[in-house]
Design a protein around this motif. Structure first.
Motif, PDB file in Angstrom:
ATOM      1  N   LEU A 217      14.949 -13.686   2.191  1.00 32.61           N
ATOM      2  CA  LEU A 217      15.799 -12.678   1.959  1.00 32.61           C
ATOM      3  C   LEU A 217      15.739 -11.751   2.760  1.00 32.61           C
ATOM      4  O   LEU A 217      16.896 -10.839   3.241  1.00 32.61           O
TER       5      LEU A 217
ATOM      6  N   PRO B 280      27.285 -10.527   2.455  1.00 31.43           N
ATOM      7  CA  PRO B 280      26.884 -10.453   0.898  1.00 31.43           C
ATOM      8  C   PRO B 280      26.096 -11.743   0.251  1.00 31.43           C
ATOM      9  O   PRO B 280      25.760 -12.767   1.205  1.00 31.43           O
ATOM     10  N   TRP B 281      25.874 -11.700  -0.822  1.00 28.79           N
ATOM     11  CA  TRP B 281      25.278 -12.383  -1.696  1.00 28.79           C
ATOM     12  C   TRP B 281      23.966 -13.197  -0.982  1.00 28.79           C
ATOM     13  O   TRP B 281      23.834 -14.477  -0.730  1.00 28.79           O
ATOM     14  N   HIS B 282      22.959 -12.513  -0.716  1.00 32.33           N
ATOM     15  CA  HIS B 282      21.826 -12.912  -0.196  1.00 32.33           C
ATOM     16  C   HIS B 282      21.294 -13.933  -0.615  1.00 32.33           C
ATOM     17  O   HIS B 282      20.962 -15.081   0.047  1.00 32.33           O
ATOM     18  N   ALA B 283      21.020 -14.055  -2.205  1.00 30.48           N
ATOM     19  CA  ALA B 283      20.150 -14.923  -2.586  1.00 30.48           C
ATOM     20  C   ALA B 283      20.977 -16.418  -2.507  1.00 30.48           C
ATOM     21  O   ALA B 283      20.435 -17.624  -2.257  1.00 30.48           O
ATOM     22  N   GLY B 284      22.155 -16.199  -2.811  1.00 31.11           N
ATOM     23  CA  GLY B 284      23.137 -17.573  -2.658  1.00 31.11           C
ATOM     24  C   GLY B 284      23.237 -18.118  -1.453  1.00 31.11           C
ATOM     25  O   GLY B 284      23.103 -19.196  -1.080  1.00 31.11           O
ATOM     26  N   LEU B 285      23.277 -17.269  -0.253  1.00 31.87           N
ATOM     27  CA  LEU B 285      23.264 -17.786   0.894  1.00 31.87           C
ATOM     28  C   LEU B 285      22.113 -18.435   1.368  1.00 31.87           C
ATOM     29  O   LEU B 285      22.036 -19.358   2.160  1.00 31.87           O
TER      30      LEU B 285
END
Length: 121
Positions: free
Chosen positions: A31, A39-44
């Protein structure tokens, strides 16, 4: 030579699987790598971890070798901005020397070259 190629392909596959699993064991590290503009750090982080596990496993299966090698190259290119972000923000990684953070960049190129060895049968 064929045996050496199989062994190094297996090593690369296991390395990729271990790296992918580490996204779930130590997500905070990944992270912090994420550039602010994404965007969407946790998802990436999760998607890249799953991709590494799947591609590493596929590389272990001969009939998926070529697809997995090209996928691994694409993934290594996709995560390169995160490695650049690490080098540009060493304060986020106090336990890693700034030199080591910059050395990660050419290592990424070596990993791409290693994966490229398996793009042909």
């Amino acid at each position: 030579m064929a045996t050496f190629q199989k062994v190094t392909r297996a090593l690369f596959g296991v390395f990729f699987i271990a790296a992918g699993l580490n996204h779930f064991i130590n997500p905070g590290f990944y992270l912090r790598m994420m550039p602010a503009y994404l965007p969407w750090h946790a998802g990436l982080v999760a998607v890249s971890g799953v991709a590494e596990v799947v591609l590493g496993g596929a590389l272990l299966v001969s009939r998926f070798q070529v697809m997995a090698a090209w996928g691994s190259i694409a993934l290594l290119l996709a995560v390169f901005p995160a490695n650049v972000n690490m080098a540009l923000h060493p304060e986020l990684y106090p336990t890693i020397s700034p030199t080591a953070l910059w050395l990660r960049l050419p290592i990424q190129g070596l990993l791409i070259a290693w994966a490229h060895r398996y793009t042909r049968r």
